[in-house]
Design a protein around this motif. Structure first.
Motif, PDB file in Angstrom:
ATOM      1  N   GLN A  53       0.819  -1.217   0.000  1.00  0.00           N
ATOM      2  CA  GLN A  53       0.000   0.000   0.000  1.00  0.00           C
ATOM      3  C   GLN A  53       0.850   1.263   0.000  1.00  0.00           C
ATOM      4  OE1 GLN A  53      -2.476  -0.706   3.462  1.00  0.00           O
ATOM      5  NE2 GLN A  53      -4.215  -1.359   2.205  1.00  0.00           N
ATOM      6  N   ASN A  54       2.022   1.200   0.599  1.00  0.00           N
ATOM      7  CA  ASN A  54       2.871   2.388   0.731  1.00  0.00           C
ATOM      8  C   ASN A  54       4.128   2.317  -0.136  1.00  0.00           C
ATOM      9  OD1 ASN A  54       1.601   3.994   3.143  1.00  0.00           O
ATOM     10  ND2 ASN A  54       1.583   1.853   3.772  1.00  0.00           N
ATOM     11  N   PHE A  55       4.130   1.385  -1.079  1.00  0.00           N
ATOM     12  CA  PHE A  55       5.337   1.149  -1.870  1.00  0.00           C
ATOM     13  C   PHE A  55       5.791   2.396  -2.620  1.00  0.00           C
ATOM     14  CE2 PHE A  55       7.830  -0.466  -5.411  1.00  0.00           C
ATOM     15  CZ  PHE A  55       8.651  -1.382  -4.768  1.00  0.00           C
ATOM     16  N   ASP A  56       4.850   3.111  -3.225  1.00  0.00           N
ATOM     17  CA  ASP A  56       5.199   4.280  -4.038  1.00  0.00           C
ATOM     18  C   ASP A  56       5.809   5.420  -3.222  1.00  0.00           C
ATOM     19  OD1 ASP A  56       4.252   2.946  -6.252  1.00  0.00           O
ATOM     20  OD2 ASP A  56       2.260   3.844  -6.155  1.00  0.00           O
ATOM     21  N   LYS A  57       5.599   5.392  -1.905  1.00  0.00           N
ATOM     22  CA  LYS A  57       6.116   6.462  -1.039  1.00  0.00           C
ATOM     23  C   LYS A  57       7.555   6.209  -0.596  1.00  0.00           C
ATOM     24  CE  LYS A  57       1.444   7.146   0.833  1.00  0.00           C
ATOM     25  NZ  LYS A  57       0.608   7.068   2.066  1.00  0.00           N
ATOM     26  N   MET A  58       8.061   4.989  -0.822  1.00  0.00           N
ATOM     27  CA  MET A  58       9.401   4.639  -0.352  1.00  0.00           C
ATOM     28  C   MET A  58      10.470   5.191  -1.273  1.00  0.00           C
ATOM     29  SD  MET A  58       8.870   0.650   0.677  1.00  0.00           S
ATOM     30  CE  MET A  58       7.400   0.084   1.533  1.00  0.00           C
ATOM     31  N   ASP A  59      11.678   5.324  -0.726  1.00  0.00           N
ATOM     32  CA  ASP A  59      12.810   5.698  -1.571  1.00  0.00           C
ATOM     33  C   ASP A  59      13.376   4.439  -2.227  1.00  0.00           C
ATOM     34  OD1 ASP A  59      14.155   4.365   0.413  1.00  0.00           O
ATOM     35  OD2 ASP A  59      15.279   6.093   1.143  1.00  0.00           O
ATOM     36  N   PHE A  60      14.430   4.609  -2.991  1.00  0.00           N
ATOM     37  CA  PHE A  60      14.987   3.503  -3.783  1.00  0.00           C
ATOM     38  C   PHE A  60      15.379   2.312  -2.905  1.00  0.00           C
ATOM     39  CE2 PHE A  60      18.720   1.307  -5.482  1.00  0.00           C
ATOM     40  CZ  PHE A  60      18.221   0.849  -6.686  1.00  0.00           C
ATOM     41  N   GLN A  61      16.098   2.585  -1.803  1.00  0.00           N
ATOM     42  CA  GLN A  61      16.558   1.501  -0.941  1.00  0.00           C
ATOM     43  C   GLN A  61      15.394   0.805  -0.247  1.00  0.00           C
ATOM     44  OE1 GLN A  61      19.430   0.177  -0.778  1.00  0.00           O
ATOM     45  NE2 GLN A  61      20.591   1.653  -1.979  1.00  0.00           N
ATOM     46  N   GLY A  62      14.409   1.593   0.165  1.00  0.00           N
ATOM     47  CA  GLY A  62      13.237   1.012   0.808  1.00  0.00           C
ATOM     48  C   GLY A  62      12.489   0.086  -0.129  1.00  0.00           C
ATOM     49  N   LYS A  63      12.323   0.515  -1.379  1.00  0.00           N
ATOM     50  CA  LYS A  63      11.634  -0.311  -2.374  1.00  0.00           C
ATOM     51  C   LYS A  63      12.404  -1.597  -2.642  1.00  0.00           C
ATOM     52  CE  LYS A  63       9.459   3.616  -4.710  1.00  0.00           C
ATOM     53  NZ  LYS A  63       9.510   4.525  -5.862  1.00  0.00           N
ATOM     54  N   LYS A  64      13.708  -1.473  -2.721  1.00  0.00           N
ATOM     55  CA  LYS A  64      14.546  -2.647  -2.977  1.00  0.00           C
ATOM     56  C   LYS A  64      14.369  -3.677  -1.871  1.00  0.00           C
ATOM     57  CE  LYS A  64      19.380  -3.948  -3.780  1.00  0.00           C
ATOM     58  NZ  LYS A  64      20.770  -3.434  -3.854  1.00  0.00           N
ATOM     59  N   CYS A  65      14.380  -3.230  -0.619  1.00  0.00           N
ATOM     60  CA  CYS A  65      14.185  -4.121   0.523  1.00  0.00           C
ATOM     61  C   CYS A  65      12.787  -4.729   0.517  1.00  0.00           C
ATOM     62  CB  CYS A  65      14.412  -3.373   1.838  1.00  0.00           C
ATOM     63  SG  CYS A  65      16.134  -3.220   2.307  1.00  0.00           S
ATOM     64  N   ALA A  66      11.784  -3.905   0.202  1.00  0.00           N
ATOM     65  CA  ALA A  66      10.395  -4.372   0.204  1.00  0.00           C
ATOM     66  C   ALA A  66      10.197  -5.490  -0.820  1.00  0.00           C
ATOM     67  CB  ALA A  66       9.451  -3.209  -0.077  1.00  0.00           C
ATOM     68  N   VAL A  67      10.782  -5.327  -2.009  1.00  0.00           N
ATOM     69  CA  VAL A  67      10.680  -6.355  -3.050  1.00  0.00           C
ATOM     70  C   VAL A  67      11.340  -7.650  -2.581  1.00  0.00           C
ATOM     71  CG1 VAL A  67      11.412  -7.014  -5.373  1.00  0.00           C
ATOM     72  CG2 VAL A  67      10.534  -4.713  -4.953  1.00  0.00           C
ATOM     73  N   GLN A  68      12.525  -7.535  -1.966  1.00  0.00           N
ATOM     74  CA  GLN A  68      13.229  -8.729  -1.496  1.00  0.00           C
ATOM     75  C   GLN A  68      12.448  -9.441  -0.396  1.00  0.00           C
ATOM     76  OE1 GLN A  68      17.034  -6.644  -0.727  1.00  0.00           O
ATOM     77  NE2 GLN A  68      17.973  -8.172  -2.074  1.00  0.00           N
ATOM     78  N   ILE A  69      11.835  -8.677   0.487  1.00  0.00           N
ATOM     79  CA  ILE A  69      11.030  -9.271   1.562  1.00  0.00           C
ATOM     80  C   ILE A  69       9.822  -9.988   0.975  1.00  0.00           C
ATOM     81  CG2 ILE A  69       9.502  -8.722   3.506  1.00  0.00           C
ATOM     82  CD1 ILE A  69      11.461  -6.440   4.207  1.00  0.00           C
ATOM     83  N   PHE A  70       9.099  -9.316   0.107  1.00  0.00           N
ATOM     84  CA  PHE A  70       7.881  -9.883  -0.486  1.00  0.00           C
ATOM     85  C   PHE A  70       8.194 -11.171  -1.237  1.00  0.00           C
ATOM     86  CE2 PHE A  70       4.578 -10.390  -3.637  1.00  0.00           C
ATOM     87  CZ  PHE A  70       3.422 -10.052  -2.954  1.00  0.00           C
ATOM     88  N   ASN A  71       9.195 -11.135  -2.113  1.00  0.00           N
ATOM     89  CA  ASN A  71       9.532 -12.309  -2.917  1.00  0.00           C
ATOM     90  C   ASN A  71      10.073 -13.447  -2.063  1.00  0.00           C
ATOM     91  OD1 ASN A  71       8.686 -11.002  -5.187  1.00  0.00           O
ATOM     92  ND2 ASN A  71      10.716 -10.572  -6.002  1.00  0.00           N
TER      93      ASN A  71
END
Length: 303
Positions: A53-71
């Motif tokens: 839900q908040n993915f678009d609000k994250m910075d580059f590093q946050g998004k990278k971590c979020a993708v790794q966690i999800f996958n």
């Protein structure tokens, strides 16, 4: 400054969670129970839902971590279906958010990575297929430019071929709507998209689970007209057009309109068949198919 501190705090928090998931190897006796505990806490706190839900609000590093966690949660989760798959099924807005992610060009590849992982799981693929968002994928394929269009196309391909019985049933139930959208891909001005679309069409029609769909497709004059037009192009989409054309010609129960189209274009089609390129020159079966198709075309009669 406050926003920067918040982003850094989020990044460090996600980094810790990511490391907890990735650094618990299954080879160790306690690792499964550790992972299950992490998984339970993530689900009870709705962390996965919050991340998306908040993915678009994250910075580059946050998004990278979020993708790794999800996958990683999908890859390492235990059971069939796993608890993480069950969690996403209970929160389908996660999938719908990912499927609309192609609208944000900056995050296309991140959303695509997570969505591709979801398609591997049949319960999630079923939700995606039966959502209205599925048909938006055709739109994204058409409007996205350069190499970005291939991201939604590859998800479309995974959904239509990944789980055979599920896909066949879906295509039978939604034949008209799916292939109305698919005709637009086959008519695209994007040469590579047309090429990939023909290849996927060939795969779908040749699959034994899709016999009912194939018989319906090769009885439709409008579908054959499009294939004939491709044969007539100066820059023809090669190879897989041959495989699709073969199904129309080999059909023993050709409706009259199909037979008329084949007869009216016999000379052009025969020339194409004889000169059809072979992507696998060592494949002797292809040469046999060429001569059989050529012979069948010559034997067609109007009465």
């Amino acid at each position: 400054m406050e926003k920067l501190k918040t982003q850094k705090h989020l990044y460090y928090s996600l980094e810790v969670i990511k490391n907890m998931i990735l650094d618990a190897p299954f080879s160790e006796p306690y690792s499964e129970s550790v992972f299950l505990l992490i998984e339970h806490e993530m689900h009870s706190t709705n962390l996965l839902l919050c991340l998306i839900q908040n993915f678009d609000k994250m910075d580059f590093q946050g998004k990278k971590c979020a993708v790794q966690i999800f996958n990683s949660m999908l890859l390492r989760s235990i059971g069939v279906p796993s608890e993480t798959v069950k969690y996403i099924c209970r929160n389908p807005e996660i999938l719908l958010k990912l499927m609309t992610g192609y609208e944000n060009k900056q995050n296309v590849h991140d959303y695509h990575s997570m969505l591709s992982e979801c398609t591997r799981h049949q319960p999630l693929a079923k939700i995606m297929l039966h959502s209205e968002a599925f048909f938006n994928l055709f739109h994204y394929v058409e409007v996205l430019k350069d190499d970005v269009w291939f991201a939604p196309f590859s998800v479309l391909k995974l959904l239509l071929t990944g789980h055979k019985r599920l896909c066949a049933k879906f295509l039978e139930q939604n034949y008209d709507k799916v292939f109305t959208h698919y005709q637009l891909l086959l008519s695209s001005t994007n040469y590579m998209l047309r090429r990939e679309s023909v290849a996927l069409l060939s795969t779908l029609l040749a699959d034994q689970h899709n016999v009912t769909i194939m018989k319906k497709y090769v009885s439709d004059p409008d579908k054959l007209k499009l294939i004939v037009n491709m044969v007539g192009e100066i820059r023809c989409v090669p190879y897989k057009v041959f495989d699709v054309l073969k199904l129309f010609v080999a059909n023993r129960d050709k409706p009259r309109p199909i037979l008329d189209i084949l007869l009216n274009n016999r000379e052009r089609l025969a020339k194409y068949v004889l000169n059809a390129p072979n992507d696998c020159p060592e494949d002797g079966q292809f040469m046999d198919d060429k001569f059989e198709l050529f012979y069948t075309l010559q034997q067609l009669k109007s009465d």
